[in-house]
Design a protein around this motif. Sequence first.
Motif, mmCIF file in Angstrom:
data_model
loop_
_atom_site.group_PDB
_atom_site.id
_atom_site.type_symbol
_atom_site.label_atom_id
_atom_site.label_comp_id
_atom_site.label_asym_id
_atom_site.label_seq_id
_atom_site.Cartn_x
_atom_site.Cartn_y
_atom_site.Cartn_z
ATOM 1 N N LEU A 78 0.855 -1.180 0.000
ATOM 2 C CA LEU A 78 0.000 0.000 0.000
ATOM 3 C C LEU A 78 0.892 1.231 0.000
ATOM 4 N N ALA A 79 0.583 2.168 -0.873
ATOM 5 C CA ALA A 79 1.359 3.408 -0.917
ATOM 6 C C ALA A 79 0.434 4.605 -0.907
ATOM 7 N N ASP A 80 0.923 5.632 -0.282
ATOM 8 C CA ASP A 80 0.208 6.899 -0.185
ATOM 9 C C ASP A 80 1.113 7.963 -0.785
ATOM 10 N N ASP A 81 0.585 8.764 -1.681
ATOM 11 C CA ASP A 81 1.318 9.963 -2.081
ATOM 12 C C ASP A 81 0.354 11.114 -1.878
ATOM 13 N N SER A 82 0.757 12.047 -1.072
ATOM 14 C CA SER A 82 -0.156 13.124 -0.717
ATOM 15 C C SER A 82 0.596 14.420 -0.546
ATOM 16 N N GLY A 83 -0.157 15.493 -0.560
ATOM 17 C CA GLY A 83 0.469 16.792 -0.391
ATOM 18 C C GLY A 83 -0.556 17.903 -0.453
ATOM 19 N N LEU A 84 -0.041 19.098 -0.523
ATOM 20 C CA LEU A 84 -0.864 20.295 -0.542
ATOM 21 C C LEU A 84 -0.852 20.922 -1.919
ATOM 22 N N SER A 85 -2.029 21.264 -2.416
ATOM 23 C CA SER A 85 -2.160 21.945 -3.704
ATOM 24 C C SER A 85 -2.790 23.311 -3.456
ATOM 25 N N VAL A 86 -2.092 24.375 -3.836
ATOM 26 C CA VAL A 86 -2.555 25.742 -3.582
ATOM 27 C C VAL A 86 -2.930 26.413 -4.897
ATOM 28 N N GLU A 87 -4.146 26.913 -4.958
ATOM 29 C CA GLU A 87 -4.668 27.507 -6.191
ATOM 30 C C GLU A 87 -3.763 28.615 -6.728
ATOM 31 N N ALA A 88 -3.393 29.556 -5.872
ATOM 32 C CA ALA A 88 -2.622 30.724 -6.312
ATOM 33 C C ALA A 88 -1.217 30.353 -6.780
ATOM 34 N N LEU A 89 -0.766 29.147 -6.431
ATOM 35 C CA LEU A 89 0.579 28.706 -6.819
ATOM 36 C C LEU A 89 0.538 27.684 -7.944
ATOM 37 N N GLY A 90 -0.604 27.629 -8.639
ATOM 38 C CA GLY A 90 -0.713 26.710 -9.770
ATOM 39 C C GLY A 90 -0.664 25.245 -9.370
ATOM 40 N N GLY A 91 -1.080 24.940 -8.153
ATOM 41 C CA GLY A 91 -1.075 23.562 -7.678
ATOM 42 C C GLY A 91 0.127 23.203 -6.834
ATOM 43 N N ALA A 92 1.116 24.087 -6.773
ATOM 44 C CA ALA A 92 2.290 23.836 -5.919
ATOM 45 C C ALA A 92 1.858 23.957 -4.458
ATOM 46 N N PRO A 93 2.603 23.347 -3.564
ATOM 47 C CA PRO A 93 3.788 22.524 -3.770
ATOM 48 C C PRO A 93 3.534 21.153 -4.373
ATOM 49 N N GLY A 94 2.293 20.671 -4.371
ATOM 50 C CA GLY A 94 1.947 19.435 -5.057
ATOM 51 C C GLY A 94 2.777 18.244 -4.631
ATOM 52 N N VAL A 95 3.255 17.484 -5.633
ATOM 53 C CA VAL A 95 4.026 16.264 -5.306
ATOM 54 C C VAL A 95 5.364 16.593 -4.652
ATOM 55 N N ARG A 96 5.762 17.857 -4.659
ATOM 56 C CA ARG A 96 7.003 18.280 -4.008
ATOM 57 C C ARG A 96 6.754 18.805 -2.592
ATOM 58 N N SER A 97 5.579 18.548 -2.043
ATOM 59 C CA SER A 97 5.195 19.100 -0.740
ATOM 60 C C SER A 97 6.214 18.825 0.360
ATOM 61 N N ALA A 98 6.705 17.600 0.443
ATOM 62 C CA ALA A 98 7.642 17.246 1.515
ATOM 63 C C ALA A 98 9.027 17.838 1.294
ATOM 64 N N ARG A 99 9.298 18.248 0.064
ATOM 65 C CA ARG A 99 10.629 18.783 -0.282
ATOM 66 C C ARG A 99 10.552 20.232 -0.757
ATOM 67 N N TYR A 100 9.489 20.918 -0.412
ATOM 68 C CA TYR A 100 9.242 22.261 -0.936
ATOM 69 C C TYR A 100 10.359 23.234 -0.565
ATOM 70 N N ALA A 101 10.758 23.244 0.684
ATOM 71 C CA ALA A 101 11.835 24.144 1.110
ATOM 72 C C ALA A 101 13.175 23.674 0.559
ATOM 73 N N LEU A 102 13.383 22.373 0.516
ATOM 74 C CA LEU A 102 14.627 21.805 -0.003
ATOM 75 C C LEU A 102 14.861 22.241 -1.440
#
Length: 201
Positions: free
Chosen positions: A65-89
Motif C-alpha cells: 500500500l502506498a500513499d502519495d499526498s500533499g498540498l495543492s494551492v490555487e494561487a501557486l498553480g497547484g504547488a507545492p503538489g508532489v514536491r510538498s515534503a521537499r518544498y523548502a529543499l
Amino acid sequence: MKLVLASNNAKKLAELQALFTPLGIALVTQGSLGIPEAEEPYDSFVENALAKARHAARLSGLPALADDSGLSVEALGGAPGVRSARYALDAGGEKTDAANNERLLRELAGVADRRGRFVCALVAVRSADDPEPLIAMGRWAGQILAAPSGEGGFGYDPLMFIPAAGRSVADLSAAEKNAISHRALAATDLIDQFREVWRLG
C-alpha cells in the motif's frame, strides 16, 4: 492480511492503520523490512503512489500500500503538489515541516486567494506486477492561514484552516482528523474496493 506500507512516516502509519484495522489489515513499514524508499519522479500523486507500491511489493514479495499526498494551492498553480515534503529543499532550504511552512508563507505573502486543498492518492497492489491496482483519491479543501495555528498533526496541518470545522487541521484531534481528512476520504474509497475486489472484511 499483512500489507507493506511504502512509507517510513510513523504518523502516516498510525493514521492508516487506524483506518484499515476493521478489515483485518496489518500494516508494516517498508523500512522495518530493510526496503529503501522508491524514487518519486512523476508529476502526479497517483503515478508516484503506484511506483512506490510496486517498489515495496517487488522487494518484499508481499501486497503493498502506498500513499502519495500533499498540498495543492490555487494561487501557486497547484504547488507545492508532489514536491510538498521537499518544498523548502527545492529552494535551498531544509527538508523539514517548519521550513516547508515558512516557504509557503513567503510565497503567499500579499496574496488574497488563499484556497488550497490536501490531496491524497492511495494505491494498493497484490504484487509488483498487479495489472489491476486499487486506486483511491481524497481531496480536503480549505484556506491557507497567514500564520501557524495548533500543535497537532504534521506537514502543513498548522497552516490549513478547514471552514467546516472552524479550526486548522493542527487544532483537530487525531480522531477528528481521521474522520474527515483527505487520507480518510481516500481510505473510505479504498476500503470499499478492498471489500469488493480483494474480498477483505
